[in-house]
Each structure stands twice: as structure tokens, then as C-alpha cells.
Design a protein around this motif. Structure first.
Motif, mmCIF file in Angstrom:
data_model
loop_
_atom_site.group_PDB
_atom_site.id
_atom_site.type_symbol
_atom_site.label_atom_id
_atom_site.label_comp_id
_atom_site.label_asym_id
_atom_site.label_seq_id
_atom_site.Cartn_x
_atom_site.Cartn_y
_atom_site.Cartn_z
ATOM 1 N N ILE A 1 32.800 -15.523 17.046
ATOM 2 C CA ILE A 1 32.993 -16.972 17.166
ATOM 3 C C ILE A 1 34.470 -17.295 17.341
ATOM 4 O O ILE A 1 35.354 -16.556 16.908
ATOM 5 C CB ILE A 1 32.425 -17.718 15.934
ATOM 6 C CG1 ILE A 1 33.133 -17.279 14.657
ATOM 7 C CG2 ILE A 1 30.934 -17.481 15.803
ATOM 8 C CD1 ILE A 1 32.678 -18.055 13.433
ATOM 9 N N PHE B 1 32.851 -19.962 9.868
ATOM 10 C CA PHE B 1 32.425 -18.615 9.529
ATOM 11 C C PHE B 1 31.252 -18.626 8.557
ATOM 12 O O PHE B 1 30.997 -19.610 7.857
ATOM 13 C CB PHE B 1 33.588 -17.837 8.899
ATOM 14 C CG PHE B 1 34.776 -17.673 9.799
ATOM 15 C CD1 PHE B 1 34.711 -16.803 10.871
ATOM 16 C CD2 PHE B 1 35.936 -18.378 9.571
ATOM 17 C CE1 PHE B 1 35.808 -16.640 11.709
ATOM 18 C CE2 PHE B 1 37.037 -18.230 10.399
ATOM 19 C CZ PHE B 1 36.970 -17.359 11.470
ATOM 20 N N TYR C 1 28.909 -11.394 13.311
ATOM 21 C CA TYR C 1 28.830 -12.814 13.678
ATOM 22 C C TYR C 1 30.228 -13.440 13.687
ATOM 23 O O TYR C 1 30.614 -14.123 14.643
ATOM 24 C CB TYR C 1 27.916 -13.540 12.700
ATOM 25 C CG TYR C 1 27.731 -15.013 12.981
ATOM 26 C CD1 TYR C 1 26.660 -15.456 13.754
ATOM 27 C CD2 TYR C 1 28.623 -15.955 12.483
ATOM 28 C CE1 TYR C 1 26.488 -16.802 14.020
ATOM 29 C CE2 TYR C 1 28.466 -17.305 12.746
ATOM 30 C CZ TYR C 1 27.398 -17.725 13.513
ATOM 31 O OH TYR C 1 27.240 -19.059 13.781
ATOM 32 N N ASN C 2 30.990 -13.232 12.620
ATOM 33 C CA ASN C 2 32.310 -13.846 12.513
ATOM 34 C C ASN C 2 33.272 -13.340 13.584
ATOM 35 O O ASN C 2 34.186 -14.059 14.001
ATOM 36 C CB ASN C 2 32.898 -13.582 11.120
ATOM 37 C CG ASN C 2 32.161 -14.343 10.031
ATOM 38 O OD1 ASN C 2 31.467 -15.323 10.302
ATOM 39 N ND2 ASN C 2 32.285 -13.879 8.793
ATOM 40 N N SER C 3 33.073 -12.100 14.034
ATOM 41 C CA SER C 3 33.959 -11.557 15.068
ATOM 42 C C SER C 3 33.676 -12.138 16.448
ATOM 43 O O SER C 3 34.495 -11.993 17.367
ATOM 44 C CB SER C 3 33.814 -10.035 15.110
ATOM 45 O OG SER C 3 32.515 -9.663 15.561
ATOM 46 N N HIS D 1 27.016 -27.380 6.522
ATOM 47 C CA HIS D 1 27.329 -26.172 5.766
ATOM 48 C C HIS D 1 26.219 -25.958 4.750
ATOM 49 O O HIS D 1 26.037 -26.775 3.841
ATOM 50 C CB HIS D 1 28.682 -26.322 5.069
ATOM 51 C CG HIS D 1 29.146 -25.058 4.414
ATOM 52 N ND1 HIS D 1 29.405 -24.963 3.069
ATOM 53 C CD2 HIS D 1 29.386 -23.824 4.927
ATOM 54 C CE1 HIS D 1 29.790 -23.731 2.778
ATOM 55 N NE2 HIS D 1 29.785 -23.019 3.882
ATOM 56 N N GLY E 1 27.036 -20.647 5.466
ATOM 57 C CA GLY E 1 27.514 -20.753 6.842
ATOM 58 C C GLY E 1 27.210 -22.119 7.408
ATOM 59 O O GLY E 1 26.706 -23.008 6.718
ATOM 60 N N SER F 1 29.863 -16.472 5.172
ATOM 61 C CA SER F 1 30.445 -15.660 4.106
ATOM 62 C C SER F 1 29.372 -15.318 3.090
ATOM 63 O O SER F 1 28.523 -16.150 2.750
ATOM 64 C CB SER F 1 31.599 -16.403 3.423
ATOM 65 O OG SER F 1 31.154 -17.619 2.867
ATOM 66 N N ASN G 1 36.480 -21.855 13.132
ATOM 67 C CA ASN G 1 36.563 -21.483 11.715
ATOM 68 C C ASN G 1 35.243 -21.697 10.991
ATOM 69 O O ASN G 1 35.220 -21.756 9.760
ATOM 70 C CB ASN G 1 37.672 -22.293 11.034
ATOM 71 C CG ASN G 1 37.426 -23.785 11.128
ATOM 72 O OD1 ASN G 1 36.548 -24.239 11.863
ATOM 73 N ND2 ASN G 1 38.196 -24.561 10.386
ATOM 74 N N ILE H 1 26.999 -10.364 9.169
ATOM 75 C CA ILE H 1 27.983 -11.431 8.976
ATOM 76 C C ILE H 1 29.309 -11.052 9.614
ATOM 77 O O ILE H 1 29.966 -11.870 10.273
ATOM 78 C CB ILE H 1 28.152 -11.738 7.470
ATOM 79 C CG1 ILE H 1 26.894 -12.429 6.938
ATOM 80 C CG2 ILE H 1 29.374 -12.610 7.230
ATOM 81 C CD1 ILE H 1 26.931 -12.702 5.450
ATOM 82 N N LYS H 2 29.739 -9.792 9.446
ATOM 83 C CA LYS H 2 30.987 -9.333 10.061
ATOM 84 C C LYS H 2 30.902 -9.435 11.584
ATOM 85 O O LYS H 2 31.841 -9.876 12.248
ATOM 86 C CB LYS H 2 31.287 -7.895 9.634
ATOM 87 C CG LYS H 2 31.668 -7.747 8.165
ATOM 88 C CD LYS H 2 31.922 -6.286 7.819
ATOM 89 C CE LYS H 2 32.279 -6.130 6.346
ATOM 90 N NZ LYS H 2 32.501 -4.707 5.970
#
Length: 282
Positions: free
Chosen positions: A71, A76, A67-69, A163, A113, A78, A74, A64-65
Motif C-alpha cells: 500500500i 496499515f 499487505y502493508n508492503s 478503522h 486495519g 497491525s 498510512n 499483514i507484512k
């Protein structure tokens, strides 16, 4: 109706049907050729490389970390740290220190997500009719039990972000998409596909009802070339033709013949244009 219209309808349903003969927006011949070339190698049976990958909770957090870095929006993902009681209903709680009482520990590594789904439908969809349809005979109401509906083509290239939870199934994603657009067609008419590009070729695979799209999104990363989702008609080919009457079967054959003739016409028009351009180049 125009003289060359090929519309066929049961006489009792004629007053309930409204036609838009303009066709789907952007359904010109120019786009057809590009799409044919892009998906020249389509394989619905080949599994994804990450399909059997299993992650523990620590690996999920790390993915997840990462992936979020990667994109630039917003949207994301979580990790669901816990669950809280709200009005007797258990709902995800991203923060384990939430001030509400009744926080439950999340032991299954659930996460939330967004997934992006492109609607690539060839046929029109049905939605509840918004206007009263006139009766065939003035002053005579329609029989009880007849549900009025309107059919139309969704705009080409329609995209929807959803979502969802990591354990949300593909069948539930289809249901959610149909609700978003108030489509009343049977969800079994549609299927969710994963699309990937590799070595300048495109591969399509139909997801099973119990597969989890958000899990696939996390494992594949945010790249749309590596993995994207498409909603299409569910062409299973499993039709019980014995359940239809002879008039219905004859009508199906007539419709198939007209679709075939239209497809041949488009192909001939496309190759005629190519031939003309080559002759102009000479």
C-alpha cells in the motif's frame, strides 16, 4: 410545488416534510450508462475464492507484512499483540511491552486495519432535523411522539474509511457508517456488498451479517479491483404485503408506476442520444 410534481404524502405529515427537488448530485444520464455497462454481469450468490480460507497466527502475521508492503498510504494493518486494562475496559494494545499494567496475551490472532466503503445509495437517507418545522396551524404544537427528521441524498461516490478489528462483523460496519453520517434509518434497510472485477466483468455479493470485512480485505490484498466494499439498499424482496392496508397498497402501486415511468423515460433518452450520435457519425 411545481404543477408536474408527483409528490404524495399523508396530510398529517405534510408539515413535517421538506423537499429538495434538485435530485442527487451528479445523477445525470451520462453516469447511468457507464454504470450499466460496468456491472453488466452481476452475481450476488457466487462466493469469493478466499471466503473459506483459514489462517493461523503465523500466516496472519505474514499476510499483514505483505499487505502493508503493497500500500502507498498510512492505512496499515497491525496485529494486536495484547490487550491492556484501561479504566476497567479491555482495549487493544499493539505493543506487548506497554508500560501500563494488566497486559493480556492475544491468543486469537486479532488485528486491526482500515476498510474503504463506497456509499452507493439510490434513495435519500433520514437524519435528525436541525431546524424547527412550523406547525400546520399557527400556535399549535405538533403531537407528542412525532420525531422530526430531514431526508436528503448523499453525494454520489461518497467514500468512508473505517478503522475496525478483524472480528468486526458486516452488520457492525453498517451501524458504524450510519452513525458517522447521523443516519437514523433502520440499519436493516442497508446491506454491505463485496465487489470484484474479473475478466472485464463485475461481480457483486451481499455479505452476511456475521462476515468479517477486514478479514476479507486481508485475504484479498489491497487491490480495489480484486475486492472493494459498497453500501447499498438491502433489496431482499421479502415483504409481508398482507400487513398493509388497501390504501397503502394502492399508494405503493402508484409510486411503483411513477418509478417505472421515470426509468423508461431515462432509457428512451439514453437510446435517443446514442441514435443521434450514430446519425451524426454517418
Amino acid at each position: 410545488l411545481s404543477p408536474d410534481c408527483s409528490f404524495t404524502c399523508h396530510y398529517r405529515c405534510r408539515a413535517l416534510v421538506r423537499l429538495d427537488c434538485s435530485g442527487p448530485p451528479g445523477a445525470g444520464d451520462e453516469d447511468d450508462g457507464n454504470e450499466q455497462v460496468l456491472e453488466k454481469d452481476t452475481n450476488v450468490d457466487e462466493p469469493s475464492e478466499w471466503e473459506k480460507t483459514e489462517l493461523d497466527q503465523a500466516q496472519v502475521e505474514q499476510r499483514i507484512k505483505e499487505y502493508n508492503s503493497q500500500i502507498n498510504s498510512n492505512l496499515f494493518m497491525s496485529l494486536v499483540r495484547g490487550r491492556r486494562r484501561a479504566g476497567g475496559v479491555t482495549v487493544p494494545c499493539p505493543d506487548p511491552t506497554h508500560p501500563l499494567t494488566g497486559v493480556l496475551q492475544n491468543k486469537d490472532g486479532s488485528y486491526t486495519g482500515f476498510i474503504k466503503v463506497q456509499l452507493k445509495l439510490v434513495r435519500p437517507v433520514s437524519v435528525p432535523a436541525t431546524k424547527r418545522v412550523p406547525s400546520p396551524q399557527a400556535g399549535r404544537p405538533h403531537p407528542q411522539g412525532v420525531k422530526r427528521r430531514t431526508s436528503f441524498y448523499l453525494p454520489k461516490g461518497t467514500v468512508k474509511h473505517l478503522h475496525i478489528l478483524s472480528h468486526t462483523r458486516a452488520s457492525e460496519v453498517i451501524d458504524a457508517l450510519l452513525r458517522k453520517f447521523t443516519v437514523i434509518d433502520n440499519p436493516r434497510k442497508f446491506a454491505l456488498f463485496e465487489r470484484s472485477e474479473k475478466d472485464e466483468q463485475v461481480y457483486l455479493r451481499k455479505l452476511g451479517d456475521d462476515e468479517q470485512p477486514l478479514r476479507l480485505r486481508l485475504l484479498a490484498g489491497p487491490s480495489e479491483k480484486v475486492l472493494s466494499f459498497i453500501l447499498k439498499e438491502n433489496e431482499t424482496g421479502e415483504v409481508n404485503w398482507d400487513a398493509f392496508t388497501l390504501p397503502e397498497l394502492h399508494n405503493f402501486l402508484l409510486i411503483l408506476q411513477r418509478e417505472e415511468e421515470e426509468h423508461v423515460r431515462r432509457l428512451r433518452h439514453r437510446y435517443a442520444r446514442c441514435r443521434q450520435k450514430m446519425q451524426e457519425a454517418l
